[in-house]
Design a protein around this motif. Sequence first.
Motif, mmCIF file in Angstrom:
data_model
loop_
_atom_site.group_PDB
_atom_site.id
_atom_site.type_symbol
_atom_site.label_atom_id
_atom_site.label_comp_id
_atom_site.label_asym_id
_atom_site.label_seq_id
_atom_site.Cartn_x
_atom_site.Cartn_y
_atom_site.Cartn_z
ATOM 1 N N LEU A 16 4.279 -3.859 -9.092
ATOM 2 C CA LEU A 16 3.196 -3.682 -8.114
ATOM 3 C C LEU A 16 1.846 -3.393 -8.775
ATOM 4 O O LEU A 16 0.804 -3.677 -8.198
ATOM 5 C CB LEU A 16 3.549 -2.611 -7.077
ATOM 6 N N ASN A 120 7.496 -0.307 1.007
ATOM 7 C CA ASN A 120 7.457 -1.612 0.344
ATOM 8 C C ASN A 120 8.728 -2.403 0.667
ATOM 9 O O ASN A 120 9.729 -2.281 -0.042
ATOM 10 C CB ASN A 120 7.292 -1.455 -1.167
ATOM 11 N N PRO A 122 9.208 -6.067 0.690
ATOM 12 C CA PRO A 122 8.439 -7.285 0.400
ATOM 13 C C PRO A 122 8.864 -8.535 1.159
ATOM 14 O O PRO A 122 8.046 -9.452 1.296
ATOM 15 C CB PRO A 122 8.616 -7.476 -1.113
ATOM 16 N N TYR A 125 6.507 -10.069 3.679
ATOM 17 C CA TYR A 125 5.247 -10.701 3.275
ATOM 18 C C TYR A 125 5.474 -12.072 2.622
ATOM 19 O O TYR A 125 4.534 -12.728 2.222
ATOM 20 C CB TYR A 125 4.482 -9.766 2.320
ATOM 21 N N LYS A 279 -0.098 -10.360 1.775
ATOM 22 C CA LYS A 279 0.072 -9.485 0.615
ATOM 23 C C LYS A 279 0.036 -8.039 1.067
ATOM 24 O O LYS A 279 -0.897 -7.640 1.792
ATOM 25 C CB LYS A 279 -1.040 -9.737 -0.396
#
Length: 314
Positions: A16, A120, A122, A125, A279
């Motif tokens: 990250l 988070n 991911p 996204y 993002k």
Amino acid sequence: MIHIGIIGLGAIGQRLIKQFTEHPEVEIVAVCDQLESLANETAVSLGGAQAYTHYESLIADEKVDLIYVAVPPKFHHAIVLEVLRAKKHVLCEKPLANSLEEAQEMYEAAKEAGVVHAMNFPLNYGPGATKFSDMIAEKYIGELRRLQLTMHFPQWPRAWQQNDWVGKREQGGFVLEVGVHFIQQTLKIFGNIKNIQTRLELPVDREKCETGIIATAELEDGTPVLIEGLSQVAGEEYIGFIAYGSEGTLSLENWGQLRGGKIGEELKPILAEDVIPNKIIDELVKAAKGEVSELYDFEVGYKAQRVLEELRKI
Ligand SMILES: NC(=O)c1ccc[n+]([C@@H]2O[C@H](COP(=O)([O-])OP(=O)(O)OC[C@H]3O[C@@H](n4cnc5c(N)ncnc54)[C@H](O)[C@@H]3O)[C@@H](O)[C@H]2O)c1
């Protein structure tokens, strides 16, 4: 400019960092790891961020506005609560915590602190999972008949994640590490999960994590959910999130590849090129500026933890 502090500079923390440094409106001003050499090297590579070995010092650093917590799961609780006490924005790695009680306390504290609290996750996204979700909403498969998660690993821990915790029962295992992503997707796309029955395959060594799981559950309307996973097997790693419907099948494989087909047809690759990936850092920046954003907050983390803890119950 939003000033970032990062606690935990291992495999995922480093991943990250790259995304943070690519954003024009953020600056990483402080980093922390209990390994002093890692903290120092990372600070130097960032052109002179402050290095800390104690998370309390980073949290107290007045320059820091938003803290990304990327330490192993059992340390999330203490560190995140300290961040919330300091009333700073927080991005926490998944899973939110290492027990349901911890997760609930963190969620309650986040609501009270009135700061941005994000997880988070991911997949949300990426184009593959986004297109999967869109196609389910457009009824590509018709009505859902069964949802299945398959997780197969030739080796666990995987080659890239050789650390001292991910292979241990206390805070590791693939159900926790990998399963939680798809629990979160299931809750988001298909709604509540209930009636969880789980059977874990556990090594004799009580310190070591599960090597297998077969679990069944139901969505709110009774649609069956099957979760099966196995490590130490022949072949390649395979993660499949498969929706079987009245008209066809849709499968999200190995995190980003989609395959689908109508009943009687072959399963064919489906491209997600038309989906513009989002993002998380962009969304975090929007949230910190008080703008509308797409974040998955501690409520999402808490709800996923509820299912996760049922699945890993011994
Ligand atoms: N979102 C994702 O896709 C994803 C992928 C992999 C891992 N993760 C999560 O990220 C977190 C970290 O995983 P990882 O694979 O990077 O682990 P890791 O073991 O590689 O790194 C963790 C780092 O935290 C440091 N650390 C541990 N306790 C600390 C403390 N109290 N204070 C300061 N530093 C401390 C360690 O020294 C280590 O450098 C876990 O919660 C894991 O579940 C998320």
